[in-house]
Design an enzyme around this catalytic site. Structure first.
Site, PDB file in Angstrom:
ATOM      1  N   GLY A 166      98.892 -17.741  70.408  1.00 29.75           N
ATOM      2  CA  GLY A 166      99.393 -18.169  69.088  1.00 29.75           C
ATOM      3  C   GLY A 166      99.979 -19.560  69.137  1.00 29.75           C
ATOM      4  N   ALA A 167      99.196 -20.500  69.717  1.00 27.59           N
ATOM      5  CA  ALA A 167      99.737 -21.857  69.920  1.00 27.59           C
ATOM      6  C   ALA A 167      99.226 -22.853  68.884  1.00 27.59           C
ATOM      7  CB  ALA A 167      99.418 -22.338  71.335  1.00 27.59           C
ATOM      8  N   SER A 168      98.610 -22.372  67.824  1.00 23.12           N
ATOM      9  CA  SER A 168      98.102 -23.312  66.809  1.00 23.12           C
ATOM     10  C   SER A 168      99.218 -23.848  65.923  1.00 23.12           C
ATOM     11  CB  SER A 168      97.035 -22.627  65.945  1.00 23.12           C
ATOM     12  OG  SER A 168      97.505 -21.387  65.458  1.00 23.12           O
ATOM     13  N   ARG A 169     100.309 -23.100  65.823  1.00 25.66           N
ATOM     14  CA  ARG A 169     101.379 -23.472  64.882  1.00 25.66           C
ATOM     15  C   ARG A 169     102.726 -23.086  65.483  1.00 25.66           C
ATOM     16  NH1 ARG A 169     101.444 -20.074  60.648  1.00 25.66           N
ATOM     17  NH2 ARG A 169      99.951 -18.553  61.421  1.00 25.66           N
TER      18      ARG A 169
ATOM     19  N   ASP B  23      91.432 -13.239  69.204  1.00 30.84           N
ATOM     20  CA  ASP B  23      92.428 -12.355  68.593  1.00 30.84           C
ATOM     21  C   ASP B  23      93.062 -11.527  69.710  1.00 30.84           C
ATOM     22  OD1 ASP B  23      93.743 -10.242  67.361  1.00 30.84           O
ATOM     23  OD2 ASP B  23      92.241 -10.015  65.777  1.00 30.84           O
TER      24      ASP B  23
ATOM     25  N   ASN C  78     103.290 -15.163  72.731  1.00 27.09           N
ATOM     26  CA  ASN C  78     103.991 -15.683  71.557  1.00 27.09           C
ATOM     27  C   ASN C  78     103.354 -15.253  70.229  1.00 27.09           C
ATOM     28  OD1 ASN C  78     105.590 -17.888  70.007  1.00 27.09           O
ATOM     29  ND2 ASN C  78     103.442 -18.430  69.650  1.00 27.09           N
TER      30      ASN C  78
ATOM     31  N   TYR D 228     108.290  -4.805  61.632  1.00 25.80           N
ATOM     32  CA  TYR D 228     108.413  -5.974  62.513  1.00 25.80           C
ATOM     33  C   TYR D 228     109.507  -5.721  63.555  1.00 25.80           C
ATOM     34  CZ  TYR D 228     109.310 -10.847  63.916  1.00 25.80           C
ATOM     35  OH  TYR D 228     109.487 -12.008  64.636  1.00 25.80           O
TER      36      TYR D 228
ATOM     37  N   LYS E 170     109.240  -5.626  67.723  1.00 29.28           N
ATOM     38  CA  LYS E 170     109.984  -6.535  68.597  1.00 29.28           C
ATOM     39  C   LYS E 170     110.916  -5.762  69.538  1.00 29.28           C
ATOM     40  CE  LYS E 170     108.009 -10.312  67.331  1.00 29.28           C
ATOM     41  NZ  LYS E 170     107.230 -11.098  68.290  1.00 29.28           N
TER      42      LYS E 170
HETATM   43  P1  NAP Z   1     103.955 -18.804  62.963  1.00 26.17           P
HETATM   44  O1  NAP Z   1     104.354 -20.200  62.724  1.00 26.17           O
HETATM   45  O2  NAP Z   1     103.611 -17.890  61.832  1.00 26.17           O
HETATM   46  O3  NAP Z   1     102.722 -18.814  64.015  1.00 26.17           O
HETATM   47  C1  NAP Z   1     102.174 -17.612  64.437  1.00 26.17           C
HETATM   48  C2  NAP Z   1     101.143 -17.923  65.499  1.00 26.17           C
HETATM   49  O4  NAP Z   1     100.613 -16.658  65.969  1.00 26.17           O
HETATM   50  C3  NAP Z   1      99.969 -18.726  64.976  1.00 26.17           C
HETATM   51  O5  NAP Z   1      99.612 -19.685  65.953  1.00 26.17           O
HETATM   52  C4  NAP Z   1      98.874 -17.681  64.820  1.00 26.17           C
HETATM   53  O6  NAP Z   1      97.579 -18.203  65.032  1.00 26.17           O
HETATM   54  C5  NAP Z   1      99.200 -16.732  65.943  1.00 26.17           C
HETATM   55  N1  NAP Z   1      98.598 -15.422  65.753  1.00 26.17           N
HETATM   56  C6  NAP Z   1      98.848 -14.509  64.787  1.00 26.17           C
HETATM   57  N2  NAP Z   1      98.061 -13.434  64.948  1.00 26.17           N
HETATM   58  C7  NAP Z   1      97.289 -13.676  66.055  1.00 26.17           C
HETATM   59  C8  NAP Z   1      96.284 -12.956  66.734  1.00 26.17           C
HETATM   60  N3  NAP Z   1      95.891 -11.740  66.321  1.00 26.17           N
HETATM   61  N4  NAP Z   1      95.715 -13.513  67.828  1.00 26.17           N
HETATM   62  C9  NAP Z   1      96.096 -14.743  68.265  1.00 26.17           C
HETATM   63  N5  NAP Z   1      97.045 -15.485  67.657  1.00 26.17           N
HETATM   64  C10 NAP Z   1      97.623 -14.952  66.559  1.00 26.17           C
HETATM   65  O7  NAP Z   1     105.058 -18.010  63.786  1.00 26.17           O
HETATM   66  P2  NAP Z   1     106.269 -18.534  64.709  1.00 26.17           P
HETATM   67  O8  NAP Z   1     107.482 -18.547  63.889  1.00 26.17           O
HETATM   68  O9  NAP Z   1     105.875 -19.698  65.496  1.00 26.17           O
HETATM   69  O10 NAP Z   1     106.394 -17.247  65.655  1.00 26.17           O
HETATM   70  C11 NAP Z   1     105.978 -17.241  66.999  1.00 26.17           C
HETATM   71  C12 NAP Z   1     106.572 -15.992  67.645  1.00 26.17           C
HETATM   72  O11 NAP Z   1     107.992 -16.058  67.553  1.00 26.17           O
HETATM   73  C13 NAP Z   1     106.160 -14.683  66.967  1.00 26.17           C
HETATM   74  O12 NAP Z   1     105.986 -13.689  67.935  1.00 26.17           O
HETATM   75  C14 NAP Z   1     107.352 -14.376  66.103  1.00 26.17           C
HETATM   76  O13 NAP Z   1     107.448 -13.002  65.821  1.00 26.17           O
HETATM   77  C15 NAP Z   1     108.473 -14.869  66.967  1.00 26.17           C
HETATM   78  N6  NAP Z   1     109.722 -15.158  66.257  1.00 26.17           N
HETATM   79  C16 NAP Z   1     109.763 -16.085  65.264  1.00 26.17           C
HETATM   80  C17 NAP Z   1     110.978 -16.322  64.621  1.00 26.17           C
HETATM   81  C18 NAP Z   1     111.122 -17.324  63.504  1.00 26.17           C
HETATM   82  O14 NAP Z   1     112.180 -17.346  62.882  1.00 26.17           O
HETATM   83  N7  NAP Z   1     110.132 -18.152  63.224  1.00 26.17           N
HETATM   84  C19 NAP Z   1     112.102 -15.611  64.993  1.00 26.17           C
HETATM   85  C20 NAP Z   1     112.013 -14.677  66.006  1.00 26.17           C
HETATM   86  C21 NAP Z   1     110.817 -14.456  66.643  1.00 26.17           C
HETATM   87  P3  NAP Z   1      96.539 -18.584  63.833  1.00 26.17           P
HETATM   88  O15 NAP Z   1      97.331 -19.259  62.748  1.00 26.17           O
HETATM   89  O16 NAP Z   1      95.568 -19.490  64.538  1.00 26.17           O
HETATM   90  O17 NAP Z   1      95.897 -17.309  63.387  1.00 26.17           O
END
Ligand code: NAP
Length: 240
Positions: A9-12, A56, A83, A148, A152
């Site tokens: 999940g490193a695209s964003r 995926d 991630n 969710y 986690k």
């Molecule tokens: P985000 O900006 O929504 O990015 C999510 C990433 O996960 C995207 O790169 C997406 O790829 C990838 N992804 C989703 N489904 C996938 C799949 N089936 N296979 C491969 N890649 C997949 O989220 P983020 O905030 O960076 O979150 C990253 C991690 O941190 C997650 O596990 C999230 O639960 C955790 N987290 C985030 C927060 C927060 O406040 N943001 C807080 C606590 C924990 P595509 O777009 O290419 O599909």
């Protein structure tokens, strides 16, 4: 050749920030993405030599293909960062079985599959670092995010169990539990809710993807060689 990190999940968001930081610190970087092809390609173009892998994480065939290709390309995977994740915000009574199962498939099964296949190589090498991404909600639970939060929490239990199982093989397994981080995942949160969250946060603000990435970089480093089974909060003190 430097060490290799595979970031799902490193695209964003956090994953993309981690890819940049590990790259700047001399790692070979595997950038996994699922749907965000343009963003992933732009990131990979800015990090020459990084390996871009569509797949995926919830699909076993994709995971096997990606781990095999990354190992062939860079020789081994030293660090795996699980991630990739998704979230839904809704009442339990409005949550569909399909949403519930998708949350578990991506957040839990994806972590299981990536770890299972990457660990095979780490076990033969008798070294490796696995870092899972949980959330504060996996510790304290979020209203309107019961599914969710459950995924986690599962990631935390998985981290602890696996740290015990893989320690004798020279592999550490840790977990980062971010608080509210400024990414697309929170794009629907209202300014009022963000303000209220900041008021409940000792450091008084939300966090950045870079701040989470720095904790990941530390857990991947030699400085963390004697740390395993730990859940590191990067949350501004929300959970103390
Ligand atoms: P985000 O900006 O929504 O990015 C999510 C990433 O996960 C995207 O790169 C997406 O790829 C990838 N992804 C989703 N489904 C996938 C799949 N089936 N296979 C491969 N890649 C997949 O989220 P983020 O905030 O960076 O979150 C990253 C991690 O941190 C997650 O596990 C999230 O639960 C955790 N987290 C985030 C927060 C927060 O406040 N943001 C807080 C606590 C924990 P595509 O777009 O290419 O599909």
């Amino acid at each position: 050749m430097g060490k290799t990190v595979f970031i799902t999940g490193a695209s964003r968001g956090i994953g993309a920030a981690a890819a940049r930081l590990f790259y700047e610190n001399g790692y070979n970087v595997v950038i996994n993405y699922n749907n965000s092809v343009e963003k992933a390609k732009a990131l990979a173009d800015s990090l020459p030599g990084a390996l871009l892998m569509q797949g995926d994480v919830s699909k076993e065939e994709d995971v096997k293909r990606m781990v095999f290709a990354a190992t062939e390309h860079f020789g081994k995977i030293d660090v795996l960062i699980n991630n990739a994740g998704i979230s839904y915000v809704n009442l339990l009574t409005d949550t569909t079985l399909e949403e519930w199962e998708k949350l578990f498939r991506v957040n839990v099964t994806g972590t299981f599959l990536m770890t299972k296949y990457a660990a095979e190589n780490m076990i033969s090498n008798h070294s490796g670092k696995i870092i899972n991404i949980s959330s504060i909600w996996g510790i304290s639970g979020a209203s309107l995010e019961s599914g969710y939060s459950a995924t986690k929490g599962a990631v935390i239990a998985f981290t602890k169990a696996l740290a015990k199982e893989l320690g004798p093989s020279g592999i550490t397994v840790n977990c980062v539990a971010p608080g509210f981080i400024d990414t697309d995942m929170n794009s629907d949160v209202t300014p009022e809710d963000t303000k209220a969250f900041c008021e409940d946060t000792p450091l008084g603000r939300i966090g950045t993807p870079d701040e989470v990435s720095k904790a990941l970089l530390f857990l991947a480093s030699e400085g963390a060689d004697f740390i395993t089974g730990q859940i590191i909060g990067v949350d501004g003190g929300v959970i103390i």
